[in-house]
Design an enzyme around this catalytic site. Sequence first.
Site, PDB file in Angstrom:
ATOM      1  N   ASP A 148     -47.077   6.833 -46.141  1.00 43.10           N
ATOM      2  CA  ASP A 148     -47.195   5.731 -47.082  1.00 43.10           C
ATOM      3  C   ASP A 148     -47.636   6.182 -48.474  1.00 43.10           C
ATOM      4  O   ASP A 148     -46.983   5.866 -49.484  1.00 43.10           O
ATOM      5  CB  ASP A 148     -48.186   4.700 -46.521  1.00 43.10           C
ATOM      6  N   ALA A 176     -45.665   0.591 -47.901  1.00 40.98           N
ATOM      7  CA  ALA A 176     -44.442   1.326 -47.566  1.00 40.98           C
ATOM      8  C   ALA A 176     -44.165   1.251 -46.073  1.00 40.98           C
ATOM      9  O   ALA A 176     -43.033   1.004 -45.639  1.00 40.98           O
ATOM     10  CB  ALA A 176     -44.556   2.777 -48.026  1.00 40.98           C
ATOM     11  N   ASP A 177     -45.195   1.468 -45.265  1.00 39.43           N
ATOM     12  CA  ASP A 177     -45.028   1.411 -43.813  1.00 39.43           C
ATOM     13  C   ASP A 177     -44.655   0.004 -43.347  1.00 39.43           C
ATOM     14  O   ASP A 177     -43.713  -0.177 -42.563  1.00 39.43           O
ATOM     15  CB  ASP A 177     -46.329   1.831 -43.126  1.00 39.43           C
ATOM     16  N   VAL A 178     -45.418  -0.985 -43.796  1.00 34.52           N
ATOM     17  CA  VAL A 178     -45.224  -2.343 -43.295  1.00 34.52           C
ATOM     18  C   VAL A 178     -43.857  -2.886 -43.714  1.00 34.52           C
ATOM     19  O   VAL A 178     -43.120  -3.462 -42.892  1.00 34.52           O
ATOM     20  CB  VAL A 178     -46.365  -3.260 -43.785  1.00 34.52           C
ATOM     21  N   GLY A 181     -41.157  -1.356 -41.649  1.00 37.00           N
ATOM     22  CA  GLY A 181     -41.072  -1.952 -40.327  1.00 37.00           C
ATOM     23  C   GLY A 181     -40.331  -3.274 -40.337  1.00 37.00           C
ATOM     24  O   GLY A 181     -39.493  -3.550 -39.467  1.00 37.00           O
TER      25      GLY A 181
END
Length: 408
Positions: A148, A176-178, A181
């Site tokens: 991230d 970035a991660d969320v 997903g």
Amino acid sequence: MNSPASMPGALDGLRVLDATQMLAGPLAATRLGDLGADVIKLESPAGGEFNRTHGFDDVRFGGEMTTFLAVNRNKRSLAIDLKNPESGAVIDALVATSDVFIQNFRHGTAERLGVGYDRLHAINPQLVYCSISGYGPHGPYRDRPGQDLIVQGYSGSMFSVGSEGDDPEPGALWAADVMTGYHAAIGILAALRARDVIGIGQHVEIDMFSVVLDAQLQELVTFLNARRQPVRTAEPGAHASIPAPYGVYRTSDSWLTLAMSPLSVLGEVLDDNWLRSLTHYNDGHVHRDQVYAHIRNKFVTKTTAEWLELCDRHKVWAGPVYDYADIEADPHVLATQMLVEQPGSNGTSVRTLRPPIALSETPASIRLGAPALGADSAEILAELGYTDEVLDRLLQSGAVEIHRPHLS
């Protein structure tokens, strides 16, 4: 009235194989599970998924890392060693009976483990296969790890927050991660819909770098066409591309946030004639620094609640700055039942957030808590038709592991 957990979900009847770890991949699979899919988490018998041992802030509850509990509900765990040759037949049998396969391995790893797209598509042409990576399968960065903070640095977004002269600052959210997903879940759902039309599955590829750039469409389209870079101000909490009064202001007891509001209306809130005179839509841009200097210390004379009452009365977009304890006690959070319970291990209950998607006929729900490592191995293998004899052979080879709860 039936509870949401007892009603069929929108994805009821679909099976998802989750071979992901950390945040983006597990979150995508969790959201599919919230919507009713049967999600089987494939994890190594040697310690399980990364978040079982490397959780957020190294905090455990009920014996499990809180990070693992957070993003692995509505899943069953199959402890299987993908590097063990004996596991190949099990994976092939699962793929033949599944609708979705999600992985976030480094580039080339899935192929080395025998779970690359081409091979699994040959086994089950209707399988929707999702790859999540840092930078995609092409280009000079494809072999770099996607994390991230690093992706935020690449994205240009760190110069949109903070004050003039400050070092670049990342966002506090794992954005970035969320977002990756969620984009993975969107892509999977689109591919499942397309499968109904074209009759076969396809390869969905999501990379964090593309997602974070896409989240800055306003800023990047402005730069690419008008060559305008975000320009920071000296005001803490301001955004480089948004006009005054956007920012965070100290009150007599805490802080207040102000969004994009007409300065003339803010003048009514503050009883300020100069602000009342700024009636043009773009005055917040034209007089940006002057406005910030003028109002920076105006809010310390009242509490946040008092300012919110005035802002609401004049329809100025404003809000408080909460910590997590404030969220827990917030009347809107309580009234809309955002905080719920999910099953934990050993009869415990884990407090969590309800799924954010509301469907009137096929509601999202939390049916299962995060599973213990290998808790469902025997059940899943039995569903595939494996006999006790074959199961014993797999156990002896180390290809799979069955969770055996500790006796009290």
